[in-house]
Design an enzyme around this catalytic site. Structure first.
Site, PDB file in Angstrom:
ATOM      1  N   ASP A  66      -2.334   2.774   4.577  1.00  0.00           N
ATOM      2  CA  ASP A  66      -1.987   1.756   5.573  1.00  0.00           C
ATOM      3  C   ASP A  66      -1.089   2.340   6.663  1.00  0.00           C
ATOM      4  O   ASP A  66      -0.731   1.656   7.617  1.00  0.00           O
ATOM      5  CB  ASP A  66      -1.394   0.496   4.927  1.00  0.00           C
ATOM      6  CG  ASP A  66      -0.059   0.742   4.243  1.00  0.00           C
ATOM      7  OD1 ASP A  66       0.379   1.909   4.156  1.00  0.00           O
ATOM      8  OD2 ASP A  66       0.544  -0.252   3.774  1.00  0.00           O
ATOM      9  N   SER A  67      -0.775   3.648   6.549  1.00  0.00           N
ATOM     10  CA  SER A  67      -0.188   4.373   7.688  1.00  0.00           C
ATOM     11  C   SER A  67      -1.097   4.271   8.902  1.00  0.00           C
ATOM     12  O   SER A  67      -0.652   4.445  10.040  1.00  0.00           O
ATOM     13  CB  SER A  67       0.046   5.846   7.326  1.00  0.00           C
ATOM     14  OG  SER A  67      -1.107   6.400   6.712  1.00  0.00           O
ATOM     15  N   ASP A  71      -5.957   1.625   0.616  1.00  0.00           N
ATOM     16  CA  ASP A  71      -4.563   1.183   0.470  1.00  0.00           C
ATOM     17  C   ASP A  71      -4.475  -0.321   0.716  1.00  0.00           C
ATOM     18  O   ASP A  71      -4.766  -0.784   1.829  1.00  0.00           O
ATOM     19  CB  ASP A  71      -3.729   1.939   1.530  1.00  0.00           C
ATOM     20  CG  ASP A  71      -2.303   2.155   1.100  1.00  0.00           C
ATOM     21  OD1 ASP A  71      -1.931   1.777  -0.021  1.00  0.00           O
ATOM     22  OD2 ASP A  71      -1.547   2.740   1.910  1.00  0.00           O
ATOM     23  N   LYS A 114      -4.754   1.698  -3.878  1.00  0.00           N
ATOM     24  CA  LYS A 114      -3.330   1.996  -4.081  1.00  0.00           C
ATOM     25  C   LYS A 114      -2.515   0.743  -3.784  1.00  0.00           C
ATOM     26  O   LYS A 114      -2.802   0.029  -2.814  1.00  0.00           O
ATOM     27  CB  LYS A 114      -2.882   3.155  -3.181  1.00  0.00           C
ATOM     28  CG  LYS A 114      -1.398   3.476  -3.317  1.00  0.00           C
ATOM     29  CD  LYS A 114      -1.021   4.772  -2.634  1.00  0.00           C
ATOM     30  CE  LYS A 114      -0.808   4.677  -1.160  1.00  0.00           C
ATOM     31  NZ  LYS A 114       0.197   3.695  -0.701  1.00  0.00           N
ATOM     32  N   GLU A 135       1.739  -0.649  -3.704  1.00  0.00           N
ATOM     33  CA  GLU A 135       3.132  -0.196  -3.683  1.00  0.00           C
ATOM     34  C   GLU A 135       3.987  -1.030  -4.637  1.00  0.00           C
ATOM     35  O   GLU A 135       3.976  -2.261  -4.556  1.00  0.00           O
ATOM     36  CB  GLU A 135       3.704  -0.314  -2.263  1.00  0.00           C
ATOM     37  CG  GLU A 135       3.052   0.639  -1.276  1.00  0.00           C
ATOM     38  CD  GLU A 135       3.695   0.592   0.107  1.00  0.00           C
ATOM     39  OE1 GLU A 135       4.719  -0.101   0.288  1.00  0.00           O
ATOM     40  OE2 GLU A 135       3.153   1.244   1.012  1.00  0.00           O
ATOM     41  N   GLU A 140       7.345   8.784  -3.317  1.00  0.00           N
ATOM     42  CA  GLU A 140       7.683   9.011  -1.906  1.00  0.00           C
ATOM     43  C   GLU A 140       9.196   9.050  -1.695  1.00  0.00           C
ATOM     44  O   GLU A 140       9.924   8.143  -2.143  1.00  0.00           O
ATOM     45  CB  GLU A 140       7.054   7.911  -1.018  1.00  0.00           C
ATOM     46  CG  GLU A 140       7.392   8.105   0.460  1.00  0.00           C
ATOM     47  CD  GLU A 140       6.475   7.392   1.434  1.00  0.00           C
ATOM     48  OE1 GLU A 140       5.454   6.829   1.014  1.00  0.00           O
ATOM     49  OE2 GLU A 140       6.795   7.415   2.643  1.00  0.00           O
TER      50      GLU A 140
HETATM   51  O1  KIV Z   1      -0.129   4.836   3.968  1.00  0.00           O
HETATM   52  C1  KIV Z   1      -0.091   6.034   3.622  1.00  0.00           C
HETATM   53  O2  KIV Z   1      -0.607   6.927   4.307  1.00  0.00           O
HETATM   54  C2  KIV Z   1       0.591   6.345   2.375  1.00  0.00           C
HETATM   55  C3  KIV Z   1       0.850   7.768   2.030  1.00  0.00           C
HETATM   56  C4  KIV Z   1       1.678   8.441   3.008  1.00  0.00           C
HETATM   57  C5  KIV Z   1       1.317   7.945   0.647  1.00  0.00           C
HETATM   58  O3  KIV Z   1       0.924   5.462   1.662  1.00  0.00           O
END
Ligand code: KIV
Length: 267
Positions: free
Chosen positions: A47-48, A86, A116, A118, A185
């Site tokens: 989600d970056s 994510d 993924k 969090e 992280e």
């Molecule tokens: O959103 C993302 O890219 C991430 C990674 C940096 C672990 O969660």
């Protein structure tokens, strides 16, 4: 890179065989093909993307629809690497049913092979519900960017005794929920080492030192294709921002001067 398709169990097994796990983010088909061709083990559609692709100021506004569209683009690359989607902020925190349904959309419509989430102890019920739906889950603890307001900024986590104890409990909760791996992280390397030794699932570090079982970085960061100052843990491998700037500048100059297109570039 040809070779056997990497699955979530295969990534877990890499810890047992002692092979380090290389993970990168990607958000589009072309980048996914390139990073897959050189042997990355897993591609995280992180989600970056909210920040490095969509221009939001943090990861909070990105939606399931936006993330699923990017995940589907990566999945169309038909990679050997495992594709992990994510789950964005508020698609899973409120309710177990939300978590399973959102994860399901990533698998059914996005073509993800894992997701993924969090959090540790406090989302353990969501982690195990998604795992019990037959969807491989990567955990993510430490500096979890979706909690940026709670943390008061992007700060290294696990610095005092209580925070360390909480992160150890989070790590245990992630493993007990059935996750196949976990991102650590922004935490002291000694704590990441302790967690890595404690868990039987692989730890994938980002700003967590060299003792993790693998590493993940945002592809735009290693390419210097992003705004702002990189975090201390980022290593730059290319200055793509400057390459794009230079190419665009020369193209505009050629158009303005009438140098483009020339005879060879016409039908
Ligand atoms: O959103 C993302 O890219 C991430 C990674 C940096 C672990 O969660």
């Amino acid at each position: 890179m040809s070779g056997k398709k990497l699955t979530a169990p295969a990534i877990t097994a890499m810890k047992r065989s002692g092979e380090r796990i290389a993970v990168l983010t990607a958000y589009d088909c072309m980048t996914a093909r390139i990073v897959d061709s050189i042997g990355v083990d897993a591609i995280l559609v992180g989600d970056s993307a909210a920040m490095v692709v969509l221009g939001y100021k943090n990861t909070l506004p990105v939606t399931v629809a936006e993330m699923v569209m990017l995940t589907a683009a990566v999945a169309r690359a038909k990679t050997r690497a495992l594709v992990i989607g994510d789950l964005p902020f508020m698609s899973y925190q409120a309710d177990v049913g939300d978590a399973v349904r959102a994860a399901g959309v990533f698998i059914k419509e996005g073509g993800a092979e894992a997701v993924k989430l969090e959090g540790g102890v406090r989302i353990a019920d969501k982690l195990s519900a998604v795992v019990n739906a037959g969807i491989p889950v990567m955990g993510h603890i430490g500096l979890t960017p979706q909690s940026v307001h709670e943390f008061g900024g992007y700060r290294v986590q696990g610095k005092d005794e209580k925070a360390r104890a909480n992160l150890l409990a989070d790590a245990r909760a992630v493993e007990e929920s059935g996750c196949f791996s976990v991102v650590l992280e922004a935490m002291p390397r000694e704590l990441a080492r302790q967690i890595t030794e404690m868990l039987s699932i692989p730890t994938i570090g980002i700003g967590a030192g060299p003792d993790c079982d693998g590493q993940v970085l945002v592809v735009n960061d290693i390419l210097e294709y992003t705004d702002g100052r990189p975090a201390r843990f980022v290593r730059s491998y290319a200055d793509v921002g400057s390459i794009v700037e230079d190419a665009a500048r020369r193209y505009v100059a050629d158009v303005k001067s009438g140098n483009y297109p020339d005879d060879e570039e016409c039908y």
